[in-house]
Design an enzyme around this catalytic site. Structure first.
Site, mmCIF file in Angstrom:
data_model
loop_
_atom_site.group_PDB
_atom_site.id
_atom_site.type_symbol
_atom_site.label_atom_id
_atom_site.label_comp_id
_atom_site.label_asym_id
_atom_site.label_seq_id
_atom_site.Cartn_x
_atom_site.Cartn_y
_atom_site.Cartn_z
ATOM 1 C CB SER A 183 -62.959 7.399 -19.992
ATOM 2 O OG SER A 183 -62.483 8.453 -20.810
ATOM 3 C CE1 TYR A 203 -57.899 6.720 -17.493
ATOM 4 C CE2 TYR A 203 -58.369 7.780 -19.592
ATOM 5 C CZ TYR A 203 -58.715 7.518 -18.277
ATOM 6 O OH TYR A 203 -59.874 8.046 -17.740
HETATM 7 N N1 LIG Z 1 -61.504 13.737 -14.890
HETATM 8 C C1 LIG Z 1 -61.646 13.339 -16.133
HETATM 9 O O1 LIG Z 1 -61.434 14.095 -17.078
HETATM 10 C C2 LIG Z 1 -62.118 11.929 -16.419
HETATM 11 C C3 LIG Z 1 -62.611 11.652 -17.703
HETATM 12 C C4 LIG Z 1 -63.046 10.371 -17.971
HETATM 13 C C5 LIG Z 1 -63.003 9.400 -16.981
HETATM 14 N N2 LIG Z 1 -62.517 9.685 -15.742
HETATM 15 C C6 LIG Z 1 -62.475 8.623 -14.746
HETATM 16 O O2 LIG Z 1 -63.165 9.023 -13.602
HETATM 17 C C7 LIG Z 1 -62.701 8.281 -12.479
HETATM 18 C C8 LIG Z 1 -62.500 9.231 -11.306
HETATM 19 O O3 LIG Z 1 -61.445 10.132 -11.622
HETATM 20 P P1 LIG Z 1 -61.528 11.679 -11.263
HETATM 21 O O4 LIG Z 1 -61.640 12.420 -12.530
HETATM 22 O O5 LIG Z 1 -62.500 11.947 -10.203
HETATM 23 O O6 LIG Z 1 -60.008 11.897 -10.767
HETATM 24 P P2 LIG Z 1 -59.400 12.155 -9.322
HETATM 25 O O7 LIG Z 1 -59.975 13.384 -8.733
HETATM 26 O O8 LIG Z 1 -57.924 12.083 -9.526
HETATM 27 O O9 LIG Z 1 -59.892 10.902 -8.473
HETATM 28 C C9 LIG Z 1 -59.332 9.631 -8.636
HETATM 29 C C10 LIG Z 1 -59.733 8.788 -7.443
HETATM 30 O O10 LIG Z 1 -59.151 7.469 -7.605
HETATM 31 C C11 LIG Z 1 -58.466 7.130 -6.415
HETATM 32 N N3 LIG Z 1 -57.319 6.259 -6.686
HETATM 33 C C12 LIG Z 1 -56.300 6.462 -7.551
HETATM 34 N N4 LIG Z 1 -55.376 5.491 -7.422
HETATM 35 C C13 LIG Z 1 -55.835 4.649 -6.450
HETATM 36 C C14 LIG Z 1 -55.318 3.483 -5.834
HETATM 37 N N5 LIG Z 1 -54.125 2.976 -6.172
HETATM 38 N N6 LIG Z 1 -56.047 2.872 -4.873
HETATM 39 C C15 LIG Z 1 -57.235 3.393 -4.481
HETATM 40 N N7 LIG Z 1 -57.781 4.507 -5.022
HETATM 41 C C16 LIG Z 1 -57.070 5.134 -5.981
HETATM 42 C C17 LIG Z 1 -58.002 8.462 -5.834
HETATM 43 O O11 LIG Z 1 -57.857 8.355 -4.420
HETATM 44 P P3 LIG Z 1 -56.474 8.348 -3.602
HETATM 45 O O12 LIG Z 1 -55.468 9.154 -4.376
HETATM 46 O O13 LIG Z 1 -56.851 8.932 -2.292
HETATM 47 O O14 LIG Z 1 -56.120 6.902 -3.492
HETATM 48 C C18 LIG Z 1 -59.189 9.358 -6.144
HETATM 49 O O15 LIG Z 1 -60.159 9.269 -5.139
HETATM 50 C C19 LIG Z 1 -61.431 7.560 -12.947
HETATM 51 O O16 LIG Z 1 -61.744 6.207 -13.198
HETATM 52 C C20 LIG Z 1 -61.081 8.273 -14.238
HETATM 53 O O17 LIG Z 1 -60.384 7.451 -15.132
HETATM 54 C C21 LIG Z 1 -62.071 10.937 -15.437
#
Ligand SMILES: NC(=O)c1ccc[n+]([C@@H]2O[C@H](COP(=O)([O-])OP(=O)(O)OC[C@H]3O[C@@H](n4cnc5c(N)ncnc54)[C@H](OP(=O)(O)O)[C@@H]3O)[C@@H](O)[C@H]2O)c1
Length: 256
Positions: free
Chosen positions: A138, A151
């Site tokens: 991130s 985080y």
């Molecule tokens: N969206 C943003 O603004 C942003 C910005 C910078 C970085 N990121 C990073 O991008 C990555 C993906 O996030 P996203 O934005 O796509 O959010 P998201 O839509 O909430 O997806 C998060 C994913 O992680 C999985 N996950 C969460 N807890 C878990 C657990 N205990 N075991 C297994 N899987 C788990 C969730 O699946 P289940 O709930 O089905 O387990 C989901 O598939 C993350 O690492 C996040 O930190 C996001």
């Protein structure tokens, strides 16, 4: 035919990354907790792209999760060419007010599972002289994050770990890339509480655009991929400012 394992592929960036890999002819292994969403995605991927799509349900916050996951891969005879460590979550709030369990789970998913899965799968990639690791960090990695301290620290780990690994595998044929998204439309905003902040909601990118940039960067073996000019500008300006200034700016934006 090569196989890509994507953690956190039930929604957001991980779901779009899974489609990018599948579209290019890779078999995929979809990993997360939400069985229904993964099963539906696997069906879509099989029918749209004609590749194999396996589903493995795993809660990566559990200490034994990665070893169980690797046993399931072995049972199914799956050799992983590319590992996408994407699963992760955040939580907005003061360290002392957020629950200790939630913050520990965050470290287990964002840091420990990512590291252990890499340790399990990287040696085979080096032996084969191909494949690689795409870690999802991130832009939070570049400064401290008051009101979201764990985080931000977890994402600083992801960046440092990825860069270290990249140098270690140099010359082996294995790719190691860190994708560093800024605010992105996904489940993350609502789940973390960041979605209600102006700094987040006014500058989001689509998960598809983030995934496309990450996929391209990984294929080209780029070290760090920051999708979107606004995010790149933010990271560049951060590097010119003293840390005391950047953390005060973040503190103000995150409502401390
Ligand atoms: N969206 C943003 O603004 C942003 C910005 C910078 C970085 N990121 C990073 O991008 C990555 C993906 O996030 P996203 O934005 O796509 O959010 P998201 O839509 O909430 O997806 C998060 C994913 O992680 C999985 N996950 C969460 N807890 C878990 C657990 N205990 N075991 C297994 N899987 C788990 C969730 O699946 P289940 O709930 O089905 O387990 C989901 O598939 C993350 O690492 C996040 O930190 C996001």
């Amino acid at each position: 035919m090569s196989t890509t394992l994507i953690t956190g592929s039930s929604s957001g960036i991980g779901l779009e990354l899974a489609k990018q890999f599948a579209k290019d002819g890779n078999d995929v292994v979809l990993v997360a907790r939400s069985e229904d969403k993964l099963t539906e995605l696997a069906e879509t991927i099989r029918s749209s792209f004609g590749v194999r799509a396996d589903v493995i349900i795993s809660d990566l916050s559990k200490p034994e999760a990665v070893d169980r996951l690797c046993e399931r891969l072995q049972d199914r005879g799956l050799e992983i060419e590319t590992l996408v460590n994407n699963a992760g979550f955040g939580a907005l709030g003061k360290f002392t007010e957020l629950s200790a369990d939630r913050q520990t789970d965050m470290l287990m998913v964002n840091v420990v599972a990512l590291t252990r899965l890499t340790r399990q799968l990287l040696p085979q990639m080096i032996e084969r002289g191909s494949g690689g690791i795409l870690n999802v960090g991130s832009i939070a990695a570049y400064q401290a994050g008051p009101n979201m301290a764990v985080y931000y620290a977890s994402k600083a780990y992801v960046l440092s770990f990825t860069e270290g690994l990249r140098e270690e595998v140099k010359g082996t044929g294995v790719h190691v890339t860190c994708l560093e998204p800024g605010p992105t439309e996904s489940g993350f905003g609502d789940d973390s509480g960041m979605g209600r902040l102006d700094m987040f909601s006014k500058s989001t990118m689509s998960a598809l655009d983030v995934a496309k940039a990450g996929y391209r960067g990984y294929r080209n073996n780029e070290d760090i991929v920051i999708p979107g000019w606004q995010n790149r500008l933010m990271v560049t300006s951060t590097s010119f400012l003293p840390r005391i200034v950047t953390r005060k700016i973040v503190a103000r934006m995150q409502g401390v």
